[in-house]
Design a protein around this motif. Structure first.
Motif, PDB file in Angstrom:
ATOM      1  N   THR A  74      45.155  41.873  47.937  1.00  0.00           N
ATOM      2  CA  THR A  74      45.854  40.942  46.782  1.00  0.00           C
ATOM      3  C   THR A  74      44.700  40.655  45.898  1.00  0.00           C
ATOM      4  O   THR A  74      45.015  40.220  44.554  1.00  0.00           O
ATOM      5  N   SER A  75      43.341  40.182  46.534  1.00  0.00           N
ATOM      6  CA  SER A  75      42.495  39.895  45.751  1.00  0.00           C
ATOM      7  C   SER A  75      41.936  40.923  44.633  1.00  0.00           C
ATOM      8  O   SER A  75      41.607  40.984  43.364  1.00  0.00           O
ATOM      9  N   ALA A  76      42.097  42.320  45.300  1.00  0.00           N
ATOM     10  CA  ALA A  76      41.654  43.644  44.576  1.00  0.00           C
ATOM     11  C   ALA A  76      42.480  43.710  43.400  1.00  0.00           C
ATOM     12  O   ALA A  76      42.233  44.012  42.241  1.00  0.00           O
ATOM     13  N   ARG A  77      43.886  43.497  43.646  1.00  0.00           N
ATOM     14  CA  ARG A  77      44.754  43.604  42.553  1.00  0.00           C
ATOM     15  C   ARG A  77      44.594  42.716  41.564  1.00  0.00           C
ATOM     16  O   ARG A  77      44.903  42.808  40.359  1.00  0.00           O
ATOM     17  N   THR A  78      44.112  41.463  41.886  1.00  0.00           N
ATOM     18  CA  THR A  78      44.085  40.498  40.801  1.00  0.00           C
ATOM     19  C   THR A  78      42.694  40.789  40.147  1.00  0.00           C
ATOM     20  O   THR A  78      42.903  40.693  38.732  1.00  0.00           O
ATOM     21  N   LEU A  79      41.808  41.012  40.812  1.00  0.00           N
ATOM     22  CA  LEU A  79      40.342  41.405  39.845  1.00  0.00           C
ATOM     23  C   LEU A  79      40.837  42.666  39.056  1.00  0.00           C
ATOM     24  O   LEU A  79      40.261  42.389  37.872  1.00  0.00           O
ATOM     25  N   GLU A  80      41.641  43.580  39.439  1.00  0.00           N
ATOM     26  CA  GLU A  80      41.661  44.713  38.559  1.00  0.00           C
ATOM     27  C   GLU A  80      42.684  44.571  37.422  1.00  0.00           C
ATOM     28  O   GLU A  80      42.447  44.876  36.363  1.00  0.00           O
ATOM     29  N   THR A  81      43.430  43.527  37.747  1.00  0.00           N
ATOM     30  CA  THR A  81      44.457  43.061  36.401  1.00  0.00           C
ATOM     31  C   THR A  81      43.685  42.459  35.446  1.00  0.00           C
ATOM     32  O   THR A  81      43.723  42.734  34.245  1.00  0.00           O
ATOM     33  N   ILE A  82      42.716  41.445  35.776  1.00  0.00           N
ATOM     34  CA  ILE A  82      42.190  40.695  34.991  1.00  0.00           C
ATOM     35  C   ILE A  82      40.995  41.873  34.313  1.00  0.00           C
ATOM     36  O   ILE A  82      40.603  41.467  33.081  1.00  0.00           O
ATOM     37  N   GLY A  83      40.341  42.636  35.081  1.00  0.00           N
ATOM     38  CA  GLY A  83      39.488  43.616  34.395  1.00  0.00           C
ATOM     39  C   GLY A  83      40.053  44.493  33.336  1.00  0.00           C
ATOM     40  O   GLY A  83      39.740  44.875  32.202  1.00  0.00           O
ATOM     41  N   GLN A  84      41.362  44.650  33.557  1.00  0.00           N
ATOM     42  CA  GLN A  84      42.107  45.482  32.638  1.00  0.00           C
ATOM     43  C   GLN A  84      42.789  44.429  31.388  1.00  0.00           C
ATOM     44  O   GLN A  84      42.493  45.054  30.224  1.00  0.00           O
TER      45      GLN A  84
END
Length: 348
Positions: free
Chosen positions: A260-270
């Motif tokens: 869940t943290s990984a998906r959130t981080l990658e969302t803001i990265g994009q």
């Protein structure tokens, strides 16, 4: 890419049914994502793999007692609702069981106020796919207090044992209520172990992602690319955005605690690309599978996941499918405990 590429045989006895007495007592499989080298140890060995300057990103969502058991007003038939997402006011997206009895206009009552009236009432307003419904709740008082009184902790369907201590399905840093399931990689941490990591120079940063319907939905397509993820709500504070931006500028490692943290981080990265990261919120339906290029995440602490699940695909995107399948084969051979209350894996 065929979903069957992410299948494996998992003996049922390896599915952990209860949490260990001590949160940090689980085992840890450590996987080098470049070489595929595997080490076995205890969870506290994570400390030896983290260095001063690493940023550990934790999801501080809190699970609500989201499983409600009630009766249809007209027939008295038993109905179960699992709250997934608050839409606005008292409208919620839920999973209904049995869904076939939950047509538009159906009314379900929960609890008794002592005068023969329900404490909580749900009316179906819309029908969705795979048991999803939009309901409107009516009640007197405070909704969250009624949930605490009437609701049960929504443990995953593969856990058959009753959970006596509700807080064992919450992380010690859980703060913001709204999840239908726990971010389980974080269940291994104690406040003392987090303090030990901070004393070593590891920086802690908190994000929020409320875990929703996607956690309960199996892959329904034969190919990976056809699958659609369900949207989940996330928030990043200004403080966390600054921590992450400094780490990115200084090329320090950003370690996600849980998918869940990984998906959130990658969302803001994009979302921000090469621009400075900022506080933000929104809905993400990001689906990470092999071929994906990670923007922020350089390492991941996670549990062991279901065969053919989107989560196995995410870890395969980070470490390579062959490395993950080999690690899972070794974990099964050494009888690691799987899923929510199971052991952990550190990909670095």
């Amino acid at each position: 890419m065929n979903v069957d590429l992410f299948d494996f045989e998992l003996p049922e006895e390896l599915i952990a049914q209860t949490p260990l007495a001590e949160r940090t007592a689980s085992r840890l499989l450590m996987l080098n994502k470049q070489s595929g080298a595997i080490e076995h140890g205890a969870f506290i060995d994570l400390s030896s793999k983290l260095h001063a300057g690493d940023v550990l990103v934790l999801n501080d969502t809190r699970v609500i007692p989201a499983r409600l058991l009630g009766m249809k007003q007209d027939t008295g038939a038993k109905i179960e609702l699992l709250l997934l997402k608050q839409l606005e006011d008292d409208r919620w997206e839920v999973l209904a069981k049995p869904a076939k009895r939950m047509k538009i206009g159906t009314v379900v009552d929960f609890g008794d106020n002592g005068s023969g009236e329900p404490l909580l009432r749900a009316t179906v307003e819309e029908e969705g796919e795979m048991g999803a419904r939009i309901v409107r709740f009516s009640y007197e008082g405070i909704f969250n207090e009624l949930l605490d009184q009437l609701g049960e902790m929504p443990l995953p369907p593969y856990i058959k044992e009753r959970l006596d201590e509700k807080e064992r399905y919450q992380t010690v840093y859980s703060k913001h209520e709204g999840s239908a399931a726990a971010p389980t990689a974080g269940l291994h941490f104690t406040e003392a172990f987090l303090a030990e990591l901070e004393a070593k120079g590891v920086e802690l940063a908190y994000i929020t992602l409320h875990v929703g319907l996607g956690t309960f939905r199996p892959m329904s397509s034969e190919t990976v690319e056809e699958h659609e993820m369900h949207a989940e709500y996330y928030e990043i504070s200004e403080e966390t955005a600054k921590i992450l931006q400094r780490a990115r500028d200084e090329k320090r490692r950003i370690i996600a605690v849980g998918t869940t943290s990984a998906r959130t981080l990658e969302t803001i990265g994009q979302r921000f690309g090469d621009e400075p990261l900022q506080s933000c919120n929104g809905w993400t339906s990001i689906f990470i599978y092999p071929g994906y290029t990670f923007q922020l995440v350089s390492g991941l602490l996670t549990n062991f996941h279901l065969p053919k699940s989107t989560l196995v695909m995410l870890v395969s995107a980070l470490a390579g499918r062959e490395h993950i399948m080999q690690a899972y084969e070794e974990a099964i051979g050494k009888k690691y405990r799987f899923f929510s209350f199971g052991d952990a894996m550190f990909i670095y």
